[in-house]
Write an enzyme that holds these catalytic residues in place. Structure first.
Site, PDB file in Angstrom:
ATOM      1  N   HIS A 126      29.267  46.995  34.658  1.00 28.63           N
ATOM      2  CA  HIS A 126      30.520  46.680  35.350  1.00 28.63           C
ATOM      3  C   HIS A 126      30.656  45.176  35.522  1.00 28.63           C
ATOM      4  O   HIS A 126      29.692  44.464  35.801  1.00 28.63           O
ATOM      5  CB  HIS A 126      30.668  47.454  36.663  1.00 28.63           C
ATOM      6  N   ASP A 138      24.990  41.331  40.991  1.00 31.29           N
ATOM      7  CA  ASP A 138      25.774  42.576  40.936  1.00 31.29           C
ATOM      8  C   ASP A 138      27.216  42.254  40.546  1.00 31.29           C
ATOM      9  O   ASP A 138      28.040  42.045  41.409  1.00 31.29           O
ATOM     10  CB  ASP A 138      25.725  43.279  42.294  1.00 31.29           C
ATOM     11  N   GLU A 172      34.424  49.127  39.163  1.00 32.45           N
ATOM     12  CA  GLU A 172      33.275  50.005  39.442  1.00 32.45           C
ATOM     13  C   GLU A 172      33.039  50.085  40.940  1.00 32.45           C
ATOM     14  O   GLU A 172      32.747  51.137  41.494  1.00 32.45           O
ATOM     15  CB  GLU A 172      32.018  49.465  38.747  1.00 32.45           C
ATOM     16  N   GLU A 173      33.181  48.923  41.585  1.00 38.26           N
ATOM     17  CA  GLU A 173      32.864  48.839  43.020  1.00 38.26           C
ATOM     18  C   GLU A 173      33.802  49.696  43.880  1.00 38.26           C
ATOM     19  O   GLU A 173      33.493  49.980  45.035  1.00 38.26           O
ATOM     20  CB  GLU A 173      32.931  47.370  43.487  1.00 38.26           C
ATOM     21  N   HIS A 267      26.124  42.806  47.704  1.00 39.00           N
ATOM     22  CA  HIS A 267      27.491  42.822  48.234  1.00 39.00           C
ATOM     23  C   HIS A 267      27.713  41.790  49.346  1.00 39.00           C
ATOM     24  O   HIS A 267      28.507  42.001  50.258  1.00 39.00           O
ATOM     25  CB  HIS A 267      27.885  44.238  48.711  1.00 39.00           C
TER      26      HIS A 267
HETATM   27 ZN   LIG Z   1      26.818  47.042  40.697  1.00 38.13          ZN
END
Ligand SMILES: [Zn+2]
Length: 303
Positions: A126, A138, A172-173, A267
């Protein structure tokens, strides 16, 4: 890129003939060997090449309000960056547009146009982040690892037995939205042509002790474990919750690696370039190359 590679092979053939003429022995490489396809292991992917992409994702976030989230300009810039790099390498790329929560999102799809399309091995990561930070581990890490793998195939003039297709997913998140959209729009026959989907998420974690291998497909997981074991790297089975679940729901075999458990900046605003280890990212990207070349049966021309 491919054209240039074949010129190089041709030049090497001329050179081989010249050398054979001078040496004049039967041991000299036969002229016919140059350009012949032989099974190959991938050349090493340097950490610098990976970090260059990761730094670019950081720059994109910095220039766009600090994030690369769905519906934000930092995501669109990330899409443009990945697509431009692929296009320059000779890929035909597709931007698949979708709408989620009133905002446009995109998946970037790129296919290496060689090998049996009836047995496609797809690799995905992603590309979006969360609004709280730049999303560099991420998942700038997985996005960079896949991008450099796509460029490696082009540089190597690779000729796999199976087809290799890359995807950088949007949103994706927000619940695997991009990958779900992709599968929703894929015809049933095309779905059957994907024999395996490999996902990579958060593959640059600092001080990573164990690589987390998705446990869904034990036979593919065994191939990853064998690769890592040969490098004395520890692995563990892992149940992840990223885009491979969209493929699993579509009854497509899935594997891959990654996981959030070790990342203190998950995050958060501190998920910056400083949150990525070049060592981890290098091990991850080179594992992706080694295993995907093996699974797809990649051959390269003798120079
Ligand atoms: Zn991720």
């Amino acid at each position: 890129m491919r054209f240039r590679a074949s010129l190089t092979a041709g030049a090497a053939a001329v050179l081989a003939v010249a050398v054979a003429g001078v040496v004049g022995t039967a041991q000299a490489t036969p002229q016919s060997a140059a350009g012949r396809l032989v099974p190959a292991d991938p050349p090493a992917i340097p950490g610098d090449a990976l970090m260059a992409h990761v730094r670019e994702f950081q720059k994109i976030a910095d220039a766009n309000g600090g994030n690369r989230a769905h519906g934000r300009p930092g995501f669109r810039s990330s899409v443009d960056y990945v697509k431009a790099a692929l296009d320059a390498a000779g890929y035909t790329t597709t931007l698949q547009t979708f709408t989620h929560q009133g905002a446009t999102g995109w998946n970037v799809i790129a296919e290496w146009p060689h090998g049996d399309a009836g047995q496609t091995v797809m690799l995905g990561a992603h590309l979006d982040g969360v609004p709280a930070g730049p999303g560099i581990n991420d998942n700038g890490s997985g996005s960079a690892a896949l991008l450099e793998n796509a460029l490696l195939l082009a540089r190597s003039d690779a000729r796999p037995d199976k087809r290799l297709r890359f995807a950088w997913w949007g949103a994706e998140e927000l619940g695997l939205v991009g990958s779900e959209q992709y599968l929703k729009q894929l015809a049933a026959d095309d779905k059957k042509r994907i024999s395996l989907y490999l996902n990579f998420d958060m593959v640059g974690v600092k001080n990573l002790k164990k690589w987390r291998i998705y446990k869904e497909s034990p036979d593919v997981a065994a191939t990853w474990k064998e690769h890592f074991r040969a490098k004395s790297i520890t692995t563990e089975d892992y149940q992840a919750s990223s885009d491979q679940l969209s493929f699993k729901s579509a009854k497509i075999k899935v594997s891959g690696f990654g996981g959030k458990s070790d990342d203190a900046c998950y995050h958060k605003a501190c998920d910056t370039v400083a949150n990525v280890s070049v060592e981890t990212l290098g091990v991850s990207a080179n594992a992706i190359a080694a295993v995907s070349w093996k699974l797809a049966g990649v051959k390269t021309p003798i120079p």
